[in-house]
Design a protein around this motif. Structure first.
Motif, PDB file in Angstrom:
ATOM      1  N   THR A  60       0.871  -1.142   0.148  1.00  0.00           N
ATOM      2  CA  THR A  60       0.171   0.065  -0.128  1.00  0.00           C
ATOM      3  C   THR A  60       0.804   1.206  -0.022  1.00  0.00           C
ATOM      4  O   THR A  60       2.092   1.258   0.281  1.00  0.00           O
ATOM      5  CB  THR A  60      -0.917   0.011   1.252  1.00  0.00           C
ATOM      6  N   LEU A  61       0.358   2.492  -0.137  1.00  0.00           N
ATOM      7  CA  LEU A  61       0.847   3.648  -0.288  1.00  0.00           C
ATOM      8  C   LEU A  61       1.605   3.831   1.354  1.00  0.00           C
ATOM      9  O   LEU A  61       2.790   4.249   1.317  1.00  0.00           O
ATOM     10  CB  LEU A  61      -0.058   4.724  -0.382  1.00  0.00           C
ATOM     11  N   ASN A  62       1.076   3.481   2.163  1.00  0.00           N
ATOM     12  CA  ASN A  62       1.632   3.506   3.742  1.00  0.00           C
ATOM     13  C   ASN A  62       2.844   2.576   3.876  1.00  0.00           C
ATOM     14  O   ASN A  62       3.825   3.141   4.628  1.00  0.00           O
ATOM     15  CB  ASN A  62       0.404   3.148   4.746  1.00  0.00           C
ATOM     16  N   MET A  63       2.739   1.463   3.055  1.00  0.00           N
ATOM     17  CA  MET A  63       3.807   0.900   3.168  1.00  0.00           C
ATOM     18  C   MET A  63       5.208   1.478   2.698  1.00  0.00           C
ATOM     19  O   MET A  63       6.234   1.527   3.234  1.00  0.00           O
ATOM     20  CB  MET A  63       3.702  -0.429   2.631  1.00  0.00           C
ATOM     21  N   ILE A 109      13.313   5.089  17.594  1.00  0.00           N
ATOM     22  CA  ILE A 109      12.504   3.946  18.028  1.00  0.00           C
ATOM     23  C   ILE A 109      11.065   4.154  18.394  1.00  0.00           C
ATOM     24  O   ILE A 109      10.302   3.096  18.287  1.00  0.00           O
ATOM     25  CB  ILE A 109      13.211   3.497  19.542  1.00  0.00           C
ATOM     26  N   ALA A 110      10.968   5.243  18.848  1.00  0.00           N
ATOM     27  CA  ALA A 110       9.421   5.610  19.177  1.00  0.00           C
ATOM     28  C   ALA A 110       8.677   5.576  17.721  1.00  0.00           C
ATOM     29  O   ALA A 110       7.453   5.155  17.763  1.00  0.00           O
ATOM     30  CB  ALA A 110       9.136   6.897  19.822  1.00  0.00           C
ATOM     31  N   THR A 111       9.264   6.342  16.644  1.00  0.00           N
ATOM     32  CA  THR A 111       8.586   6.067  15.450  1.00  0.00           C
ATOM     33  C   THR A 111       8.311   4.809  14.784  1.00  0.00           C
ATOM     34  O   THR A 111       7.419   4.294  14.438  1.00  0.00           O
ATOM     35  CB  THR A 111       9.578   6.967  14.422  1.00  0.00           C
ATOM     36  N   LEU A 112       9.421   3.816  14.906  1.00  0.00           N
ATOM     37  CA  LEU A 112       9.329   2.411  14.498  1.00  0.00           C
ATOM     38  C   LEU A 112       8.128   1.579  15.304  1.00  0.00           C
ATOM     39  O   LEU A 112       7.483   0.951  14.829  1.00  0.00           O
ATOM     40  CB  LEU A 112      10.572   1.784  14.459  1.00  0.00           C
ATOM     41  N   ILE A 113       8.003   1.961  16.486  1.00  0.00           N
ATOM     42  CA  ILE A 113       6.956   1.522  17.316  1.00  0.00           C
ATOM     43  C   ILE A 113       5.552   1.978  16.991  1.00  0.00           C
ATOM     44  O   ILE A 113       4.573   1.105  16.785  1.00  0.00           O
ATOM     45  CB  ILE A 113       7.209   1.742  18.749  1.00  0.00           C
ATOM     46  N   ALA A 114       5.619   3.228  16.592  1.00  0.00           N
ATOM     47  CA  ALA A 114       4.202   3.847  16.222  1.00  0.00           C
ATOM     48  C   ALA A 114       3.729   3.440  14.647  1.00  0.00           C
ATOM     49  O   ALA A 114       2.450   2.975  14.573  1.00  0.00           O
ATOM     50  CB  ALA A 114       4.445   5.287  16.234  1.00  0.00           C
ATOM     51  N   MET A 115       4.785   3.010  13.988  1.00  0.00           N
ATOM     52  CA  MET A 115       4.342   2.593  12.483  1.00  0.00           C
ATOM     53  C   MET A 115       3.905   1.396  12.705  1.00  0.00           C
ATOM     54  O   MET A 115       2.912   0.879  12.019  1.00  0.00           O
ATOM     55  CB  MET A 115       5.893   2.397  11.646  1.00  0.00           C
ATOM     56  N   LEU A 116       4.500   0.184  13.371  1.00  0.00           N
ATOM     57  CA  LEU A 116       4.034  -1.074  13.546  1.00  0.00           C
ATOM     58  C   LEU A 116       2.746  -1.321  14.526  1.00  0.00           C
ATOM     59  O   LEU A 116       1.911  -2.071  14.285  1.00  0.00           O
ATOM     60  CB  LEU A 116       5.267  -2.029  14.041  1.00  0.00           C
TER      61      LEU A 116
END
Length: 248
Positions: free
Chosen positions: A93-96, A227-234
């Motif tokens: 998807t676009l988000n990916m 780290i916080a951004t990667l957690i929020a992404m997933l």
């Protein structure tokens, strides 16, 4: 497809290692070709397979036998895993595509900031331009971008205010925070802000307790934003829903 995405991730991770090494030194990430930074020998194509070449060469340069940092296979593997998790969560998807781009830049920024306590303009401007292009495209196809704009203004107000009042953060941290709503919208940007403060606070206290840092020492915040951004992404949606259910 999962395997292809993982392989793409470790290949990009290899390039991220080049960026992490060269950008702080003011070197081009494209030229000269990959070479040993000790003996300057150009590496052959069979020395450049992510992870596999490191294992085959036993972590040493083929030519001068100098030890290669374990950082290289770790970043490659980590990037592959992040790409795979983003693909599993969002599909093609676009988000990916948005999130793997942001994740890649943030891995570079976070590691460089950890090593040098500096955030370089090239690592901010490039994702900013790409993020603006994504935002224009989303507006063009009829998606709402109001959350992105409100998130950017909110980060300017909160982090800009903290910088002016406390001097506890740097402009580079603000620039990272501005990239988050540009790519991820309002709710996730608030989550990243809260998570990064919590994670940074925990790590800061631990570093002070084990006497690696003192209260007066500057602690780079880029790694915690990453780290916080990667957690929020997933897991951002799950965390937000859990919190809302908790308070309602």
């Amino acid at each position: 497809m999962s395997l292809l995405v993982f392989i793409l991730g470790i290949v990009i991770g290899s390039f991220l290692n080049v960026c992490i090494y060269r950008i702080p030194r003011g070197e081009s990430v494209a030229y000269p070709p990959s070479h040993c930074y000790n003996c300057n020998k150009n590496l052959k194509w069979y020395d450049l397979f992510p992870i596999v070449s490191y294992i085959f060469l036993k972590g040493k340069c083929r030519y001068c036998k100098v030890k290669i940092s374990i950082q290289y296979p770790i970043i490659e593997l980590f990037t592959g895993i992040i790409y795979l998790l983003i693909y599993i969560h969002y599909g093609l998807t676009l988000n990916m595509f948005k999130y793997i781009i942001l994740a890649s830049f943030f891995i570079v920024i976070g590691i460089i900031d950890l090593k040098t306590t500096d955030i370089y303009d090239i690592t901010i401007l490039n994702p900013a331009v790409i993020g603006i292009i994504f935002l224009i495209y989303e507006y063009y196809i009829g998606l709402s971008i109001s959350g992105n704009i409100i998130g950017i203004l909110l980060m300017l107000f909160i982090i800009g205010g903290l910088i002016l009042i406390t001097k506890g953060m740097a402009i580079g941290d603000l620039e990272m925070y501005l990239l988050v709503p540009l790519y991820m919208g309002l709710k996730n940007s608030i989550l990243v802000l809260l998570l990064s403060i919590i994670i940074g606070g925990i790590f800061g206290i631990v570093l002070i307790l084990i006497k690696k840092k003192t209260r007066k020492d500057y602690i780079p915040f880029g790694p915690y934003i990453t780290i916080a951004t990667l957690i929020a992404m997933l897991y951002g949606e799950n965390i937000i829903n859990w919190y809302l259910n908790l308070i309602i």
